[in-house]
Design an enzyme around this catalytic site. Structure first.
Site, PDB file in Angstrom:
ATOM      1  N   CYS A 259       0.870  -1.180   0.000  1.00  0.00           N
ATOM      2  CA  CYS A 259       0.000   0.000   0.000  1.00  0.00           C
ATOM      3  C   CYS A 259       0.902   1.223   0.000  1.00  0.00           C
ATOM      4  O   CYS A 259       0.976   1.959   0.986  1.00  0.00           O
ATOM      5  CB  CYS A 259      -0.926  -0.001   1.214  1.00  0.00           C
ATOM      6  SG  CYS A 259      -1.940  -1.488   1.389  1.00  0.00           S
TER       7      CYS A 259
ATOM      8  N   GLY B  54       4.590   6.977  -1.418  1.00  0.00           N
ATOM      9  CA  GLY B  54       5.930   6.414  -1.577  1.00  0.00           C
ATOM     10  C   GLY B  54       6.932   6.720  -0.490  1.00  0.00           C
ATOM     11  O   GLY B  54       8.118   6.418  -0.650  1.00  0.00           O
TER      12      GLY B  54
ATOM     13  N   ASP C  10      -0.258   0.031  -5.295  1.00  0.00           N
ATOM     14  CA  ASP C  10      -1.365   0.775  -4.716  1.00  0.00           C
ATOM     15  C   ASP C  10      -2.550   0.699  -5.667  1.00  0.00           C
ATOM     16  O   ASP C  10      -2.372   0.480  -6.872  1.00  0.00           O
ATOM     17  CB  ASP C  10      -0.987   2.245  -4.468  1.00  0.00           C
ATOM     18  CG  ASP C  10      -1.819   2.868  -3.360  1.00  0.00           C
ATOM     19  OD1 ASP C  10      -1.340   2.881  -2.209  1.00  0.00           O
ATOM     20  OD2 ASP C  10      -2.948   3.303  -3.628  1.00  0.00           O
TER      21      ASP C  10
ATOM     22  N   ASP D  97       1.195  -1.259   4.786  1.00  0.00           N
ATOM     23  CA  ASP D  97       0.818  -0.071   5.555  1.00  0.00           C
ATOM     24  C   ASP D  97      -0.662   0.162   5.251  1.00  0.00           C
ATOM     25  O   ASP D  97      -1.018   0.892   4.340  1.00  0.00           O
ATOM     26  CB  ASP D  97       1.676   1.125   5.129  1.00  0.00           C
ATOM     27  CG  ASP D  97       1.397   2.370   5.954  1.00  0.00           C
ATOM     28  OD1 ASP D  97       0.643   2.271   6.937  1.00  0.00           O
ATOM     29  OD2 ASP D  97       1.905   3.441   5.601  1.00  0.00           O
TER      30      ASP D  97
ATOM     31  N   CYS E 263      -1.181   3.768  10.987  1.00  0.00           N
ATOM     32  CA  CYS E 263      -0.961   4.998  11.750  1.00  0.00           C
ATOM     33  C   CYS E 263      -2.175   5.190  12.662  1.00  0.00           C
ATOM     34  O   CYS E 263      -2.811   6.238  12.665  1.00  0.00           O
ATOM     35  CB  CYS E 263      -0.737   6.201  10.841  1.00  0.00           C
ATOM     36  SG  CYS E 263      -1.987   6.443   9.555  1.00  0.00           S
TER      37      CYS E 263
END
Length: 457
Positions: free
Chosen positions: A250, A254, A274, A321, A374
């Site tokens: 994902c 970048g 992606d 991610d 995150c």
């Protein structure tokens, strides 16, 4: 601009933010591009007013509700009401001063209405914080996340969330293909940038004063990249080696792809994947500036893109991610607490599980799968890892301390997984877990692959 003109510009910008289904930073950029006459200092002041309100959203609303706003038959909580409340409660202006700014003059806010005058009288002499405010209001946490964060953080709930209320610092990552951290610090000092090494990342630099980093030669030459220290540490958890085959599943803009490719010293192969092809195309310019030629891009139609099936078991490292709630980035995106601009948690959780399940197919025996978010929510982090390991017995958790690169310090670890938060580490809230694929006997591997192929047929 005069103070009254700045106040009206802040009302206009906040009105656009509240009415536009896009992130606040994108709305603000478009707002100022359409108003080139607003100077740099004025832009800073206007943006700080608006972002300050977004950071104080729950407490301002608590006071406005208390003053008779937002209920049925009551005045609406709009941009003007929020600015008035913020001027009184946060900036300490008196009633007369606020009324004077809302004077209806040229470029100034229109004159106060009766209910706004009553609001000023109700809030005068008060400050933003009040002992009767609930913990979730004090901590500026929305209802949808409050219970799970309180359960996860326990008595750290309020201090952890209050650490999210300030603006995030600017962190840079040194590109080791281009030079050393010492060289980067020297270049920054020469340009008048106040900077210092980050606490945990051996490649990180924290900037202490506002500076247009993109204008620096060291940035333009690819020695520096803008990347939060927490995000840098996710790449460390992957610990890719020169010559390996790696997938950033994902990749987005970048940032982690760049960090991974640089750690591999431009040797081997990194595939940046992606579902948003446009983001990958924009990332290619960053790859070129960094001088990295071991990266290729691969747009995917979905997590189950046929490319994944065709490349089963070929990669040494697969980094996921995953799309998430973003609760760990509230310092940078304060509006994300209060406005749902993408999938909600009920949609994200099954999506994360599907992405992780599909990406795992790419990992070779002995290879590593890194799952990262995150987010600070256990449902998106530890719970996803636990569920994945329960349904994939061919994978095992590898403690992040064992996965960590030598000479790169000691990673913050909880139950073997990377766990970062603003209060404890002064980074964004990041999570990462490293899982290794066990060596599987050839006949077992063949049977498993055949079963999966049949299921997908």
């Amino acid at each position: 601009m005069t103070p009254t003109a700045r106040l009206q510009a802040a009302i206009d910008l906040l009105t656009e933010v509240l009415a536009t289904p896009r992130p606040a930073d994108a709305v603000a950029s478009a707002f100022f591009r359409a108003r080139r006459y607003i100077g740099a200092k004025d832009r800073t002041d206007v943006a700080e007013k608006v972002y300050g309100i977004l950071r104080r959203w729950a407490r301002l609303h608590w006071w406005l509700n208390r003053a008779g706003y937002g209920g049925e038959g009551q005045p609406a909580v709009d941009a003007r009401a929020l600015l008035i409340a913020d001027e009184l409660l946060t900036r300490g202006r008196g009633a007369a001063s606020v009324a004077e700014h809302f004077n209806g003059g040229k470029f100034a806010p229109t004159a106060l209405e009766a209910h706004e005058r009553a609001l000023i009288q109700a809030l005068e002499t008060h400050t933003l914080d009040h002992p009767q405010q609930p913990d979730a209001v004090v901590a500026e946490v929305p209802d949808w996340a409050a219970d799970t964060l309180r359960n996860a953080l326990g008595d750290r709930f309020v201090p952890e969330m209050q650490a999210m209320l300030g603006a995030a610092p600017m962190d840079l990552r040194v590109n080791p293909v281009k030079g050393t951290r010492e060289q980067a610090l020297a270049a920054l000092a020469k340009a008048g940038v106040q900077a210092e090494p980050t606490r945990i990342s051996a490649l990180g630099i924290r900037v202490r004063n506002r500076f247009p980093i993109a204008t620096l030669k060291a940035f333009q030459d690819g020695l520096l990249e803008i990347q939060d220290e927490g995000s840098q540490l996710v790449a460390f958890a992957a610990n890719p080696q020169p010559g390996q085959q790696v997938v950033d599943f994902c990749a987005g803009a970048g940032g982690k792809t760049l960090a991974i490719a640089a750690m591999m010293n431009n040797k081997g192969r990194v595939v940046a994947c992606d579902v948003l092809d446009g983001r990958l195309k924009r990332a290619q310019e960053r790859f070129r500036r960094a001088g990295l030629h071991n990266i290729e891009t691969r747009p995917l139609k979905s997590a189950r893109d046929p490319w994944v099936k065709r490349h089963k078991g070929r990669f040494d490292r697969v980094v996921v991610d995953a799309p998430c709630s973003g609760t760990g980035t509230w310092r940078r995106n304060p509006d994300a607490r209060w406005r749902q601009l993408g999938p909600g948690l009920s949609e994200l959780l099954p999506l994360q599980a599907e992405i992780l399940d599909s990406a795992a197919r790419l990992v070779r025996p002995g290879g590593r799968l890194v799952y990262a978010t995150c987010s600070l929510l256990p449902e998106e982090n530890q719970d996803q890892v636990t569920a994945f390991l329960a349904s994939h017995p061919d994978f095992a958790l590898l403690p992040v301390t064992e996965a960590w690169p030598e000479g790169m310090g000691v990673p913050p670890s909880t139950d073997g997984m990377l766990s970062l938060s603003p209060a404890r580490h002064d980074t964004d809230g990041f999570f990462a877990a490293v899982m290794v694929r066990k060596d599987v006997a050839p006949d077992t591997a063949g049977a498993e692959e055949g079963t999966e192929d049949a299921a997908e047929a």
